[in-house]
Design a protein around this motif. Structure first.
Motif, PDB file in Angstrom:
ATOM      1  N   CYS A  46     -32.749  -6.749  -8.140  1.00 49.04           N
ATOM      2  CA  CYS A  46     -34.031  -6.486  -9.347  1.00 49.04           C
ATOM      3  C   CYS A  46     -33.724  -7.374 -10.679  1.00 49.04           C
ATOM      4  O   CYS A  46     -35.678  -7.737 -10.247  1.00 49.04           O
ATOM      5  N   GLY A  47     -32.432  -7.967 -10.792  1.00 49.19           N
ATOM      6  CA  GLY A  47     -33.496  -9.467 -11.695  1.00 49.19           C
ATOM      7  C   GLY A  47     -33.596 -10.311 -10.906  1.00 49.19           C
ATOM      8  O   GLY A  47     -34.971 -10.553 -11.834  1.00 49.19           O
ATOM      9  N   ILE A  48     -33.593 -10.478 -10.230  1.00 48.74           N
ATOM     10  CA  ILE A  48     -34.429 -12.066  -9.799  1.00 48.74           C
ATOM     11  C   ILE A  48     -35.832 -11.723  -9.310  1.00 48.74           C
ATOM     12  O   ILE A  48     -36.702 -12.913  -9.799  1.00 48.74           O
ATOM     13  N   CYS A  49     -35.893 -10.485  -8.897  1.00 45.34           N
ATOM     14  CA  CYS A  49     -37.675  -9.933  -8.570  1.00 45.34           C
ATOM     15  C   CYS A  49     -38.267  -9.766  -9.734  1.00 45.34           C
ATOM     16  O   CYS A  49     -39.130 -10.393 -10.199  1.00 45.34           O
ATOM     17  N   CYS A  50     -37.550  -9.615 -10.596  1.00 42.17           N
ATOM     18  CA  CYS A  50     -37.737  -9.093 -11.873  1.00 42.17           C
ATOM     19  C   CYS A  50     -38.569 -10.356 -12.629  1.00 42.17           C
ATOM     20  O   CYS A  50     -39.342 -10.521 -13.585  1.00 42.17           O
ATOM     21  N   GLY A  51     -37.517 -11.181 -12.453  1.00 44.08           N
ATOM     22  CA  GLY A  51     -37.827 -12.509 -13.433  1.00 44.08           C
ATOM     23  C   GLY A  51     -39.004 -13.928 -12.879  1.00 44.08           C
ATOM     24  O   GLY A  51     -39.836 -14.257 -13.702  1.00 44.08           O
ATOM     25  N   LYS A  52     -38.898 -13.281 -11.426  1.00 40.35           N
ATOM     26  CA  LYS A  52     -40.211 -14.021 -10.782  1.00 40.35           C
ATOM     27  C   LYS A  52     -41.437 -13.187 -11.103  1.00 40.35           C
ATOM     28  O   LYS A  52     -42.288 -13.759 -11.287  1.00 40.35           O
ATOM     29  N   CYS A  53     -40.741 -11.613 -10.743  1.00 43.15           N
ATOM     30  CA  CYS A  53     -42.812 -10.791 -11.380  1.00 43.15           C
ATOM     31  C   CYS A  53     -42.967 -10.595 -12.832  1.00 43.15           C
ATOM     32  O   CYS A  53     -44.003 -10.042 -13.566  1.00 43.15           O
ATOM     33  N   GLN A  54     -42.624 -11.954 -13.873  1.00 39.97           N
ATOM     34  CA  GLN A  54     -42.805 -11.637 -15.317  1.00 39.97           C
ATOM     35  C   GLN A  54     -42.579 -10.273 -16.025  1.00 39.97           C
ATOM     36  O   GLN A  54     -43.228  -9.526 -16.877  1.00 39.97           O
ATOM     37  N   GLY A  55     -41.458  -9.623 -15.451  1.00 43.54           N
ATOM     38  CA  GLY A  55     -41.094  -8.639 -16.003  1.00 43.54           C
ATOM     39  C   GLY A  55     -42.293  -7.255 -15.426  1.00 43.54           C
ATOM     40  O   GLY A  55     -41.009  -5.868 -16.057  1.00 43.54           O
ATOM     41  N   CYS A  56     -42.447  -7.527 -14.135  1.00 41.21           N
ATOM     42  CA  CYS A  56     -43.124  -6.147 -13.706  1.00 41.21           C
ATOM     43  C   CYS A  56     -41.934  -5.701 -12.285  1.00 41.21           C
ATOM     44  O   CYS A  56     -41.462  -6.066 -11.162  1.00 41.21           O
TER      45      CYS A  56
END
Length: 98
Positions: free
Chosen positions: A60-70
């Motif tokens: 989730c942290g990896i995805c959140c970072g790549k998706c600008q916090g979404c």
């Protein structure tokens, strides 16, 4: 001559100490520097009911970072809220983001 040497050493010491004090800057707080998008709290909520909490938080942290916090807003929220999060896949073609 002795007074001149002492004076020069004293001035040099003062200059060096003031220069080193000017160079030091306060370190940013860990929460500001490490999580500007709020990913930690968003992922903690997203993964709150996961049986694999450590793995869920990591991805989730990896995805959140790549998706600008979404991050979808809740443990069972629809991934359609964040298309970037929804569309990210692992090398096997399965969903990367929990």
């Amino acid at each position: 001559m002795n007074h001149l040497t002492t004076t020069v050493l004293l001035i040099a010491t003062l200059l060096l100490s003031s220069a080193s004090a000017a160079v030091e800057s306060p370190a940013p707080s860990p929460t500001q520097a490490s999580d500007p998008l709020g990913c930690d709290s968003k992922c903690a909520y997203r993964c709150s009911r996961s049986g694999w909490k450590d793995r869920c938080l990591k991805y989730c942290g990896i995805c959140c970072g790549k998706c600008q916090g979404c991050v979808p807003a809740g443990p069972y929220a629809d991934k359609a809220q964040c298309p970037c999060y929804r569309d990210m896949k692992n090398p096997k073609g399965r969903d990367k983001c929990p």
